[in-house]
Scaffold this active site. Structure first.
Site, PDB file in Angstrom:
ATOM      1  N   ASP A  79       0.778  -1.234   0.000  1.00  0.00           N
ATOM      2  CA  ASP A  79       0.000   0.000   0.000  1.00  0.00           C
ATOM      3  C   ASP A  79       0.809   1.283   0.000  1.00  0.00           C
ATOM      4  OD1 ASP A  79       0.770   0.265   2.865  1.00  0.00           O
ATOM      5  OD2 ASP A  79      -0.638  -1.403   3.120  1.00  0.00           O
ATOM      6  N   CYS A 137       1.965   0.742 -26.604  1.00  0.00           N
ATOM      7  CA  CYS A 137       1.837  -0.475 -27.400  1.00  0.00           C
ATOM      8  C   CYS A 137       0.490  -1.133 -27.108  1.00  0.00           C
ATOM      9  CB  CYS A 137       3.002  -1.434 -27.106  1.00  0.00           C
ATOM     10  SG  CYS A 137       2.846  -2.343 -25.545  1.00  0.00           S
ATOM     11  N   HIS A 158       6.265  -7.913  -1.886  1.00  0.00           N
ATOM     12  CA  HIS A 158       5.108  -8.288  -2.709  1.00  0.00           C
ATOM     13  C   HIS A 158       4.753  -7.217  -3.724  1.00  0.00           C
ATOM     14  CE1 HIS A 158       3.747 -11.236   0.723  1.00  0.00           C
ATOM     15  NE2 HIS A 158       4.733 -11.711  -0.008  1.00  0.00           N
TER      16      HIS A 158
HETATM   17 ZN    ZN Z   1       3.125  -1.141 -23.560  1.00  0.00          ZN
END
Ligand code: ZN
Length: 245
Positions: free
Chosen positions: A105, A155, A120
């Site tokens: 967080d 992309c 994590h």
């Molecule tokens: Zn991308």
């Protein structure tokens, strides 16, 4: 309890290389729901789906719906509590070298901690799985006003939170750094972790193996309580400020 706190405070004050290890309990005190424990579940969404890489790749819209409806509002509202602030103060005063955290967080950094090792990942950064371009939570939340799945501007790749999901490996660099700190420290302060979620929970074990003393602060018993010099039951927000005083 009082003498245990005094003993823990003395050990913290005398430590040469103090490292903290934090888990969901400290974030729960800031209103971040946990996966475990009574009343700890997120209300509408199933962690088996929103936190699994296989489920995510199969249907990314489920995760992004969870992100929009629950994760984002909870994180935007959450603020560091006195436990986070005490750890940041210990670092500023030169006593605490780093915080190894299972939390995603960013509350520890918001409190002012600089040396935070995130085992994590974190939920503030979203990355394209194809080109690597990164986005903030706010940018992605804005996109979700008009689409079910956010898109990369560079992309046609899939965007994913950099949180480690079930089925993914922990980030190798963070894991290596955590075990280096565990081996180097003389005191590890474990806060708000049940110490059962592996491989992260192996870090305090590595500290013990390296000869470090363990102080545990948690609401519930942990499997390492019997190996700790002091195991304090209670809230991080109540206990840590007294250890850092
Ligand atoms: Zn991308």
């Amino acid at each position: 309890m009082e003498s245990d706190i005094a003993q823990a405070a003395r050990i913290v004050a005398e430590s040469r290389h103090l490292v903290a290890f934090t888990g969901a309990g400290i974030s729960a005190e800031s209103g971040i729901p946990t996966y475990r424990g009574a009343g700890g579940m997120w209300s509408k969404y199933d962690p088996a789906r929103f936190a699994s890489i296989d489920a995510f790749l199969e249907d990314p819209s489920y995760y992004w719906s969870f992100f929009k409806e629950e994760r984002y509002p909870v994180l935007k509202a959450a603020r560091p509590n006195p436990g986070h602030e005490a750890l940041a103060r210990l670092e500023r005063s030169g006593r605490l070298r780093s915080v190894i955290t299972q939390n995603i967080d960013g509350l520890q950094q918001m409190a002012g901690s600089k040396n935070v090792i995130e085992l994590h990942g974190n939920t503030r950064t979203i990355a394209c799985l194809k080109c690597g371009r990164t986005y903030s939570m706010d940018e992605i939340h804005a996109q979700l006003a008009s689409r079910a799945i956010p898109e990369c501007r560079g992309c046609d790749g899939l965007l994913k939170t950099t949180v480690v999901m079930f089925g993914e490996n922990l980030p190798a660099a963070a894991l290596r750094e955590a075990f280096e700190q565990a081996a180097a420290c003389d005191v590890m302060l474990c806060v708000g972790s049940s110490l059962v979620v592996h491989p992260a929970a192996a870090v305090p074990g590595a500290a013990l193996d390296g000869g470090a003393r363990l102080i545990i602060v948690n609401q519930d018993p942990t499997p390492l309580d019997h190996r700790a010099v002091v195991a304090l039951k209670g809230k991080a927000g109540d206990i840590l400020p007294r250890l850092a005083a």
